[in-house]
Design a protein around this motif. Structure first.
Motif, PDB file in Angstrom:
ATOM      1  N   SER A  81      -6.116   9.986  -6.164  1.00  0.00           N
ATOM      2  CA  SER A  81      -7.344   9.216  -5.989  1.00  0.00           C
ATOM      3  C   SER A  81      -8.352   9.531  -7.084  1.00  0.00           C
ATOM      4  N   LYS A  83     -11.423   7.919  -7.037  1.00  0.00           N
ATOM      5  CA  LYS A  83     -12.750   7.772  -6.434  1.00  0.00           C
ATOM      6  C   LYS A  83     -12.746   8.493  -5.089  1.00  0.00           C
ATOM      7  N   LEU A  85     -12.275   9.530  -1.471  1.00  0.00           N
ATOM      8  CA  LEU A  85     -11.283   9.027  -0.525  1.00  0.00           C
ATOM      9  C   LEU A  85     -11.444   9.719   0.819  1.00  0.00           C
ATOM     10  N   SER A 171     -16.769   5.456  -0.056  1.00  0.00           N
ATOM     11  CA  SER A 171     -15.404   5.934  -0.274  1.00  0.00           C
ATOM     12  C   SER A 171     -14.388   4.896   0.192  1.00  0.00           C
ATOM     13  N   SER A 172     -13.194   5.010  -0.344  1.00  0.00           N
ATOM     14  CA  SER A 172     -12.060   4.265   0.214  1.00  0.00           C
ATOM     15  C   SER A 172     -11.691   4.967   1.508  1.00  0.00           C
ATOM     16  N   ILE A 174      -8.497   5.382   4.257  1.00  0.00           N
ATOM     17  CA  ILE A 174      -7.087   5.138   4.558  1.00  0.00           C
ATOM     18  C   ILE A 174      -6.732   5.891   5.828  1.00  0.00           C
ATOM     19  N   GLN A 183      -2.502   2.685   6.580  1.00  0.00           N
ATOM     20  CA  GLN A 183      -3.345   1.522   6.835  1.00  0.00           C
ATOM     21  C   GLN A 183      -4.618   1.662   6.003  1.00  0.00           C
ATOM     22  N   ILE A 184      -4.895   0.688   5.156  1.00  0.00           N
ATOM     23  CA  ILE A 184      -6.111   0.706   4.334  1.00  0.00           C
ATOM     24  C   ILE A 184      -7.239   0.076   5.152  1.00  0.00           C
ATOM     25  N   ARG A 186     -10.671   0.551   4.223  1.00  0.00           N
ATOM     26  CA  ARG A 186     -11.661   0.090   3.248  1.00  0.00           C
ATOM     27  C   ARG A 186     -11.103   0.426   1.870  1.00  0.00           C
ATOM     28  N   PRO A 187     -10.851  -0.602   1.051  1.00  0.00           N
ATOM     29  CA  PRO A 187     -10.247  -0.353  -0.279  1.00  0.00           C
ATOM     30  C   PRO A 187     -11.134   0.492  -1.179  1.00  0.00           C
TER      31      PRO A 187
END
Length: 187
Positions: A81, A83, A85, A171-172, A174, A183-184, A186-187
Motif C-alpha cells: 500500500s 497510501k 490503508l 484511507s482506503s 479493505i 472486500q473493498i 473504500r478504494p
C-alpha cells in the motif's frame, strides 16, 4: 510536538478524549481499550455504537495483539500500500467491546505519519481514530473545518499541524473475511 504527545497521552491515560492530526484527516481519539472513553467518543459524534470505530497503531506487531488471526494477505497489502490503508479484520481482541463491530471485527490502520506514529508509540496502546465531526455531517479536511461543538466536547486539542491546510484523502478500507475473501469498502 513533544509536549503535545506528552499531554495527549496523559489525557488518554485518564480516560479523556483528544482531537489530533492523523495520517489522513483530523481525528477524535481515545484509549481503544477503555470502554468508558469509547462510549464518550460515540456520544460526542452523536453516533450509535453499532457503527464500529477504527484504531491506529504504530507498527505491524501491534496488529497481531489486537486481532485473533491475521490473514497472510494482510501483510502483503500493508507492504504494497502506497497510501494509508485501513484493514477490517475478523475477531478483534484486547480492545473495548463497544469499539468492535457487531460481528466482532475491527478496523486497524498502521500510521506512518510522524505525529500519530509517535503518539501511538508513546501511548503503547491502540488509539481510536474517527473523523472529527458529528455523525452524518461532512468530515473536516483540516483543523479549520472542525466545528466548535466538537472542539468544546474533547478534553485536549493538539496544537501540532493546526495551521496545515492541505487536503489529505481518507484511507482506503479493505475487509478481509473468511476463506481469503477480500472486500473493498473504500478504494
Amino acid at each position: 510536538m513533544e509536549e503535545d504527545i506528552k499531554k495527549a497521552c496523559e489525557i488518554m491515560q485518564k480516560g479523556g478524549i483528544i482531537l489530533y492530526p492523523t495520517d489522513t484527516i483530523w481525528g477524535i481519539g481515545c484509549d481503544a481499550t477503555n470502554p468508558d472513553a469509547v462510549k464518550r467518543v460515540y456520544e460526542i459524534k452523536k453516533r450509535t455504537d453499532s457503527k464500529a470505530l477504527i484504531i491506529l497503531v504504530d507498527k505491524e506487531s501491534k496488529v497481531e495483539f489486537y486481532v485473533e488471526d491475521v490473514p497472510e494477505i494482510a501483510w502483503q497489502l500493508i507492504e504494497l500500500s502506497e497510501k494509508p490503508l485501513t484493514i477490517v479484520y475478523d475477531k478483534g481482541r484486547n480492545l473495548a467491546e463497544n469499539l468492535l463491530a457487531e460481528d466482532g471485527s475491527v478496523g486497524i490502520r498502521i500510521t506512518k505519519e510522524n505525529f500519530s506514529k509517535k503518539l501511538c508509540d508513546r501511548f503503547r496502546k491502540a488509539i481510536v481514530s474517527t473523523s472529527a465531526n458529528i455523525s452524518g455531517e461532512k468530515s473536516p479536511v483540516n483543523f479549520g473545518e472542525i466545528s466548535d461543538e466538537i472542539k468544546k466536547a474533547v478534553d485536549y486539542i493538539v496544537s501540532y499541524r493546526q495551521e496545515d491546510f492541505s487536503t489529505p484523502a481518507p484511507s482506503s478500507v479493505i475487509k478481509l473475511g473468511k476463506g481469503g475473501l477480500i472486500q473493498i469498502l473504500r478504494p
